[in-house]
Design an enzyme around this catalytic site. Structure first.
Site, PDB file in Angstrom:
ATOM      1  CD  GLU A 204      -2.556   2.771  -3.406  1.00  0.00           C
ATOM      2  OE1 GLU A 204      -2.850   3.966  -3.245  1.00  0.00           O
ATOM      3  OE2 GLU A 204      -3.079   1.831  -2.749  1.00  0.00           O
ATOM      4  CG  HIS A 205      -0.091   6.290  -0.428  1.00  0.00           C
ATOM      5  ND1 HIS A 205      -0.491   7.434   0.210  1.00  0.00           N
ATOM      6  CD2 HIS A 205      -1.103   5.398  -0.274  1.00  0.00           C
ATOM      7  CE1 HIS A 205      -1.690   7.248   0.748  1.00  0.00           C
ATOM      8  NE2 HIS A 205      -2.082   6.021   0.470  1.00  0.00           N
TER       9      HIS A 205
ATOM     10  CG  HIS B 122      -1.643   1.226   1.511  1.00  0.00           C
ATOM     11  ND1 HIS B 122      -1.233   2.114   2.474  1.00  0.00           N
ATOM     12  CD2 HIS B 122      -2.746   1.773   0.934  1.00  0.00           C
ATOM     13  CE1 HIS B 122      -2.055   3.148   2.491  1.00  0.00           C
ATOM     14  NE2 HIS B 122      -2.985   2.976   1.567  1.00  0.00           N
TER      15      HIS B 122
ATOM     16  CD  GLU C 240      -4.842   5.346   3.394  1.00  0.00           C
ATOM     17  OE1 GLU C 240      -3.672   5.645   3.095  1.00  0.00           O
ATOM     18  OE2 GLU C 240      -5.587   4.680   2.651  1.00  0.00           O
TER      19      GLU C 240
END
Lengths: 426, 429
Positions: free
Chosen positions: B70-71, B67, B142
């Site tokens: 991905e960022h 993840h 997040e």
């Protein structure tokens, strides 16, 4: 560009809006009812569509009604409540497969119309009252629905902002009604309200799909007819412009703080400077290239989300961000700086063009879904305007830097709300 | 370029495997404004133990790295790719799941330019220590956002109950502690192992000319150097068949309690038509058992044990799977008990009629037609299906083959108390 050709036909007690398109594998029927928000009716109005969709005279139990929907190739039936400016809008939607994509040729559109008519006009009643059991079940669910806002902190803090900001205005009412007003509702008084709503509300029927006008008109006039009525429009409430900025801090057991800031734009859909406001919002906080995202998230690493959105029929703009409890002052300062930058015209032609391109894209994407088309077209009903979609797009593209600065100067900061945690330093 | 016609649905699908191994699919959609494209790698949060490209030994990477990667892929030396997409009138996004990382855009103009931007940014990583550190603050927020979200905590709490060893139990974003160990070198190692074109799939759906788009992708790929990559070696520990923990109660700042009952799946080594049949049968079974037209739903709703948040779902991927059912409730324990009883009853008898089954299948067919109105659904589901060797457009014919016998066999096999687990969220005061 694929646009929308909307045909509007005056029917008995409502308007039929027809959008013929062959891009979907389903047909969509949406029934909308609009009335002014009021403390006295808001809760009954929130309950009514849920009672109507849970059973009917012909399908007196939820299981029998839902089995029938399954039988129609999983037709979906759902209700929705929305606040559009100071109106409370009820929607009933049925989406049904177009039988041309099936091996079975049952006329599903006609059956969907019959079902819509059944739900709206043939409820499960006894002696001028709704079925008692259904009302009790739906009252229980409505209470849970009202309470559930508390458990979703993003929704909760937005609701609290509106409550504080619009204290004394009908807009402060929640679309699902008031908890204390659920218990006093009875099968009798809800039935009276049902009769009232169907005789007074402004009502619109939208049909989207690969359908024939003559056929749809025939189904509609045969199955849905009501007394004609005059539409109730409301004055936009006067707001005290000179009030000091309200600061509200609330403490709960949360890890992340929710910062919600409300502004008065004094501009609503249909106003000549609405297009410039739309572009303003895009440069300021609507997208991932916008000032809020870049400065609060990308540069300062304060948040995962930082965005703004418009309440188009009420003249509000809301900023929202989730931040660490200790970063409140810094986040507010950065957001204020972005607003000042907008008022000073501190944005480039590049930002302007980029924003228009993205708004255009977003609007065109919206009308790729049947639901999106209906929502876009319904703006005209709510505002009493007749702005064609293509004209809206063109107007948005023509907004100039000067107009956007003028809009920015009109915008007043109203309320800063912060939901903070128990571990906060202050 | 090959093409496949689906007569009943009136859709045509184009396909080509590029020489570097990339699979490209195009589904033209007339009448739509929007083109939607996803560029997906078969790499998700569960792929945390593997042999990095060019190495011999297995490594275990920090939780949340897929993840995080991905960022970070959106950031380049000359700025942020979001900016470039929006200049081209597109909106871009990405998501990481247990088994996939997908990058996507949608746009109603400059489609070819946007498509090149998508492919190029994903195929050109740029990680520095400084930008990696900066991202930790953003992802940290997040993570705390999800920490405050009771539905997310409930969902992951239940997965953690069901699984003892499998990394599906690890939160996709990791924890603030685990991401503190992420460095640019780790990111490059993951990137080079999992972002080779042969591990990826590009799907484009919208009002496009398939030939022109395929040419564009082919030329774009021909300009880039890729050497053939050996098969990726992933490692997963042995996982028992029964649930690891029977019950977990989370106390949170909420007003309404929540109960979620989970069933750990069997046969999680399935793929292809076997998996398709199994997951569709499971979905039909859950519809029969808990759908709004079912006797059980009416009972639960009538007794006030559930409200409209009640839902059920089945997930199965290579190596793990689970059914989940539940929602908000006034009586969390009674709901858990009642759901278990309903399942045990369904296991023991032939609970359903031919008529009910036929209706449930009709409902699924209709919902599939509704779903294929959506370009997002088509691209994302098609990719998931392809990664599991299944075909999206086999859904309707496979549904039509399901029999009462299939349902009875599945119920008998999968329902077992030792694979049940319950997770609840309860108000903390």
């Amino acid at each position: 560009m694929e646009s929308m050709a909307e045909k509007v036909i005056e029917m008995q007690g409502y308007k039929l809006h027809l959008i013929e398109t062959d891009k979907y594998k389903t047909n969509t029927i949406v029934w909308k009812m609009k009335a002014p928000l009021s403390k006295g009716d808001v809760t009954k109005r929130a309950l009514l569509p849920h009672v109507l969709q849970s059973s009917s005279n012909k399908y007196p139990t939820m299981a029998s009604l839902r089995s029938y929907l399954d039988e129609l190739y999983g037709a979906t039936l759902y209700v929705d409540l929305a606040k559009k400016g100071e109106y409370q809008v009820i929607s009933f939607s049925i989406e049904v497969a177009n039988e041309k994509f099936l091996s079975d040729q049952t006329p599903l559109l006609k059956k969907a119309f019959e079902l819509m008519s059944e739900i709206l006009t043939n409820p499960h009643i006894n002696n001028n009252a709704f079925d008692r059991e259904t009302v009790e079940k739906e009252k229980r669910t409505l209470k849970q629905r009202i309470q559930s806002v508390f458990d979703d902190k993003m929704r909760y803090s937005n609701m609290r902002l509106v409550e504080e900001m619009c204290k004394g205005e009908n807009y402060a009412l929640e679309v699902n009604g008031v908890l204390e007003d659920v218990d006093p509702i009875t099968p009798e008084n809800l039935y009276d309200y049902f009769l009232k709503a169907f005789s007074e509300d402004e009502m619109d029927l939208y049909v989207v799909g690969d359908v024939k006008e003559a056929e749809v008109q025939e189904f509609a006039s045969e199955l849905l007819h009501f007394e004609s009525r005059s539409v109730k429009n409301i004055e936009i409430a006067n707001v005290d412009n000179n009030r000091e900025v309200k600061n509200i801090k609330e403490t709960q057991d949360v890890k992340q703080g929710k910062l919600n800031i409300g502004y008065r734009t004094h501009i609503v859909y249909g106003d000549s400077d609405y297009n410039a406001l739309q572009v303003f919002n895009g440069i300021f906080g609507g997208f991932s290239h916008s000032k809020l995202f870049i400065n609060v998230r990308e540069k300062a690493s304060l948040a995962y989300y930082a965005a703004s959105r418009l309440e188009s029929h009420k003249g509000l703009m809301m900023v929202m961000s989730g931040i660490d409890l200790k970063n409140f002052d810094q986040a507010v300062r950065i957001i204020n700086e972005q607003m000042e930058a907008m008022k000073n015209g501190d944005f480039t032609d590049n930002e302007l063009e980029q924003t228009k391109a993205v708004i255009q894209n977003q609007m065109l994407e919206t009308i790729d879904t049947a639901r999106g088309m209906v929502e876009v077209l319904y703006h005209n009903v709510v505002s009493g305007h007749d702005i064609k979609f293509d004209n809206w797009l063109n107007g948005m593209q023509k907004a100039t830097k000067e107009e956007i600065i003028e809009v920015a100067k009109k915008i007043d900061l109203d309320t800063i709300y912060f939901l903070t945690g128990t571990e906060a330093v202050k | 370029m090959e093409n496949l016609m689906f007569e009943q649905l009136q859709e045509e699908l184009y396909f080509e495997k590029m020489s570097n191994g990339l699979h490209v699919y195009i589904l033209p959609k007339k009448g739509f404004n929007k083109t939607y494209a996803t560029f997906t790698t078969k790499y998700g949060s569960v792929d945390n133990t593997f042999v990095p490209l060019g190495k011999e030994e297995f490594v275990k990477v920090p939780d949340g790295i897929a993840h995080f990667l991905e960022h970070k892929l959106f950031e380049k030396e000359d700025g942020d790719v979001f900016q470039q997409f929006s200049r081209q009138g597109a909106s871009a996004n990405a998501f990481t799941s247990f088994t996939r990382t997908a990058y996507l855009f949608s746009s109603t103009s400059s489609v070819e330019k946007n498509l090149e931007t998508l492919i190029d940014f994903v195929q050109d990583p740029y990680f520095t220590e400084k930008t990696v550190e900066k991202e930790k603050g953003i992802i940290g927020q997040e993570i705390t956002m999800y920490d405050d979200n009771p539905d997310w905590r409930l969902y992951f709490g239940l997965i953690q109950n069901l699984y003892k060893n499998h990394p599906v139990k690890i939160d996709i974003a990791g924890t603030i502690e685990s991401i503190s160990h992420i460095t640019k070198d780790w990111l490059y190692e993951c990137y080079h192992t999992f972002y080779h074109p042969s591990n990826m799939l590009l799907f484009i759906v919208g009002p496009v000319d398939p030939k022109a788009i395929m040419d564009l992708v082919r030329e774009n790929q021909a300009k880039k150097e890729y050497s053939d990559q050996p098969e990726i070696k992933r490692k997963f520990e042995e996982e028992p068949e029964s649930a690891a923990v029977k019950k977990q109660v989370l106390k949170m700042n909420v007003q309404t309690s929540k109960t979620l009952l989970g069933i750990k799946a069997l046969h999680v080594d399935q793929s292809g038509t076997e998996l398709l049949k199994n997951e569709l049968t499971m979905n039909v079974f859950l519809d029969l058992l808990f759908g709004k037209s079912s006797v059980n739903y009416e009972k639960l709703y009538g007794e006030g044990l559930i409200d409209e948040t009640f839902s059920y779902d089945y997930t199965q991927e290579q190596g793990f799977g689970f059914a989940m059912v539940g929602g908000d409730t006034r009586e969390p324990d009674k709901l858990a008990e009642t759901l278990q009883e309903m399942l045990m009853t369904a296991k023991s008898g032939s609970a359903f009629t031919e008529e009910q089954l036929e209706r449930a299948i009709k409902k699924k067919i209709g919902s599939f037609l509704r779903a294929v109105n959506s370009p997002e659904y088509i691209a994302n589901q098609f990719t998931r299906y392809a990664f599991n060797d299944m075909k999206l457009f086999d859904v309707v014919p496979t549904l039509e083959q399901i029999t009462l016998n299939d349902i009875a066999n599945l119920a008998k096999e999968v329902i077992s108390e030792d694979r049940f687990s319950v997770c609840q969220v309860i108000p903390n005061k």
